[in-house]
Design an enzyme around this catalytic site. Structure first.
Site, PDB file in Angstrom:
ATOM      1  N   LYS A  11      46.187  45.399  43.792  1.00  0.00           N
ATOM      2  CA  LYS A  11      45.486  44.428  44.647  1.00  0.00           C
ATOM      3  C   LYS A  11      45.847  44.605  46.125  1.00  0.00           C
ATOM      4  O   LYS A  11      46.850  45.252  46.456  1.00  0.00           O
ATOM      5  CB  LYS A  11      45.815  43.021  44.147  1.00  0.00           C
ATOM      6  N   TYR A  51      34.732  39.071  39.492  1.00  0.00           N
ATOM      7  CA  TYR A  51      35.468  37.943  38.906  1.00  0.00           C
ATOM      8  C   TYR A  51      34.548  36.799  38.470  1.00  0.00           C
ATOM      9  O   TYR A  51      35.000  35.658  38.351  1.00  0.00           O
ATOM     10  CB  TYR A  51      36.506  37.433  39.897  1.00  0.00           C
ATOM     11  N   ARG A 104      54.446  42.752  37.953  1.00  0.00           N
ATOM     12  CA  ARG A 104      54.232  41.506  38.708  1.00  0.00           C
ATOM     13  C   ARG A 104      55.562  40.869  39.108  1.00  0.00           C
ATOM     14  O   ARG A 104      55.690  40.331  40.202  1.00  0.00           O
ATOM     15  CB  ARG A 104      53.355  40.551  37.895  1.00  0.00           C
ATOM     16  N   ASN A 114      49.069  38.687  42.943  1.00  0.00           N
ATOM     17  CA  ASN A 114      49.997  39.100  41.891  1.00  0.00           C
ATOM     18  C   ASN A 114      49.993  40.604  41.616  1.00  0.00           C
ATOM     19  O   ASN A 114      50.182  41.043  40.486  1.00  0.00           O
ATOM     20  CB  ASN A 114      49.751  38.278  40.618  1.00  0.00           C
ATOM     21  N   HIS A 117      45.733  43.959  38.725  1.00  0.00           N
ATOM     22  CA  HIS A 117      44.794  43.452  37.720  1.00  0.00           C
ATOM     23  C   HIS A 117      44.936  44.312  36.474  1.00  0.00           C
ATOM     24  O   HIS A 117      45.162  45.518  36.574  1.00  0.00           O
ATOM     25  CB  HIS A 117      43.358  43.565  38.245  1.00  0.00           C
ATOM     26  N   GLU A 128      34.502  46.722  33.669  1.00  0.00           N
ATOM     27  CA  GLU A 128      35.217  46.879  34.935  1.00  0.00           C
ATOM     28  C   GLU A 128      35.269  48.345  35.370  1.00  0.00           C
ATOM     29  O   GLU A 128      35.119  48.655  36.556  1.00  0.00           O
ATOM     30  CB  GLU A 128      36.622  46.275  34.784  1.00  0.00           C
TER      31      GLU A 128
HETATM   32  O1  CDP Z   1      44.876  38.722  35.899  1.00  0.00           O
HETATM   33  P1  CDP Z   1      45.095  37.977  34.597  1.00  0.00           P
HETATM   34  O2  CDP Z   1      44.182  38.456  33.497  1.00  0.00           O
HETATM   35  O3  CDP Z   1      46.539  37.950  34.191  1.00  0.00           O
HETATM   36  O4  CDP Z   1      44.728  36.440  34.883  1.00  0.00           O
HETATM   37  P2  CDP Z   1      43.312  35.686  34.855  1.00  0.00           P
HETATM   38  O5  CDP Z   1      43.524  34.370  34.198  1.00  0.00           O
HETATM   39  O6  CDP Z   1      42.247  36.563  34.312  1.00  0.00           O
HETATM   40  O7  CDP Z   1      43.030  35.383  36.398  1.00  0.00           O
HETATM   41  C1  CDP Z   1      42.499  36.394  37.235  1.00  0.00           C
HETATM   42  C2  CDP Z   1      43.260  36.362  38.539  1.00  0.00           C
HETATM   43  O8  CDP Z   1      43.028  35.116  39.183  1.00  0.00           O
HETATM   44  C3  CDP Z   1      44.785  36.439  38.419  1.00  0.00           C
HETATM   45  O9  CDP Z   1      45.271  37.766  38.286  1.00  0.00           O
HETATM   46  C4  CDP Z   1      45.210  35.803  39.737  1.00  0.00           C
HETATM   47  O10 CDP Z   1      45.111  36.726  40.815  1.00  0.00           O
HETATM   48  C5  CDP Z   1      44.156  34.727  39.930  1.00  0.00           C
HETATM   49  N1  CDP Z   1      44.622  33.393  39.482  1.00  0.00           N
HETATM   50  C6  CDP Z   1      45.007  32.452  40.445  1.00  0.00           C
HETATM   51  O11 CDP Z   1      44.928  32.741  41.640  1.00  0.00           O
HETATM   52  N2  CDP Z   1      45.466  31.219  40.042  1.00  0.00           N
HETATM   53  C7  CDP Z   1      45.527  30.896  38.738  1.00  0.00           C
HETATM   54  N3  CDP Z   1      45.976  29.694  38.378  1.00  0.00           N
HETATM   55  C8  CDP Z   1      45.148  31.826  37.769  1.00  0.00           C
HETATM   56  C9  CDP Z   1      44.691  33.082  38.161  1.00  0.00           C
HETATM   57 MG    MG Z   2      42.113  38.413  33.414  1.00  0.00          MG
END
Ligand code: CDP
Ligand code: MG
Length: 141
Positions: A11, A51, A104, A114, A117, A128
């Site tokens: 990222k 997203y 992470r 974080n 991805h 993707e």
């Molecule tokens: O990336 P991952 O699959 O672990 O998490 P996700 O639930 O698919 O969420 C996508 C991305 O949204 C995360 O990697 C974070 O960058 C962001 N996110 C956030 O900013 N705040 C949250 N509470 C959850 C996700």
């Molecule tokens: Mg995800």
């Protein structure tokens, strides 16, 4: 080869901090083979589309803004059990909850910023990968 291909992005925050080399080293040492890779930048529209599954969630706008704020490294990775093993390598979404030694835990700044991805299913990995790469940009043995 179901389950053997995943998609990742390094990222913008991690690219800006020059963590690309360190993160790719962890990816290679964990046994993933890079089948496609590029440094590129998403527009706001592209990040919103990438997203779109998160549209309406409280973090969506901030996420889209962050993901289009600078260059990312996109890559297609291959390894047995790639989806699950990659998510184990990168750790929990919130770095506060990520295990020691995960990407992470080592490189994330916050839950939004974080570091990386990782795709969460075969279907999403394909979607993707297709979002970023043509067939001419993929290299298999
Ligand atoms: O990336 P991952 O699959 O672990 O998490 P996700 O639930 O698919 O969420 C996508 C991305 O949204 C995360 O990697 C974070 O960058 C962001 N996110 C956030 O900013 N705040 C949250 N509470 C959850 C996700
Ligand atoms: Mg995800």
């Amino acid at each position: 080869m179901a389950g053997n291909v995943t998609f990742t992005m390094i990222k913008p925050g991690a690219v800006k901090k020059n963590y690309v080399g360190a993160i790719l080293k962890m990816i290679n040492e964990a046994g993933f083979v890079i089948r496609a890779m590029k440094l590129t930048r998403m527009s706001g529209t592209q990040a919103a589309s990438f997203y779109e599954v998160h549209q309406g969630k409280p973090f969506y706008d901030e996420l889209v803004k962050f993901m289009s704020s600078g260059p990312i490294v996109a890559a297609i990775l291959e390894k047995e059990n790639a989806i699950a093993d990659y998510r184990e390598l990168i750790g929990a979404t919130n770095p506060d909850n990520a295990a020691e030694g995960t990407v992470r835990k080592m490189f994330a700044c916050s839950v939004t910023q974080n570091a990386v991805h990782g795709a969460d299913s075969d279907e999403n990995a394909k979607r993707e990968a297709d979002f970023f790469f043509s067939t001419f940009e993929r290299f298999y043995d």
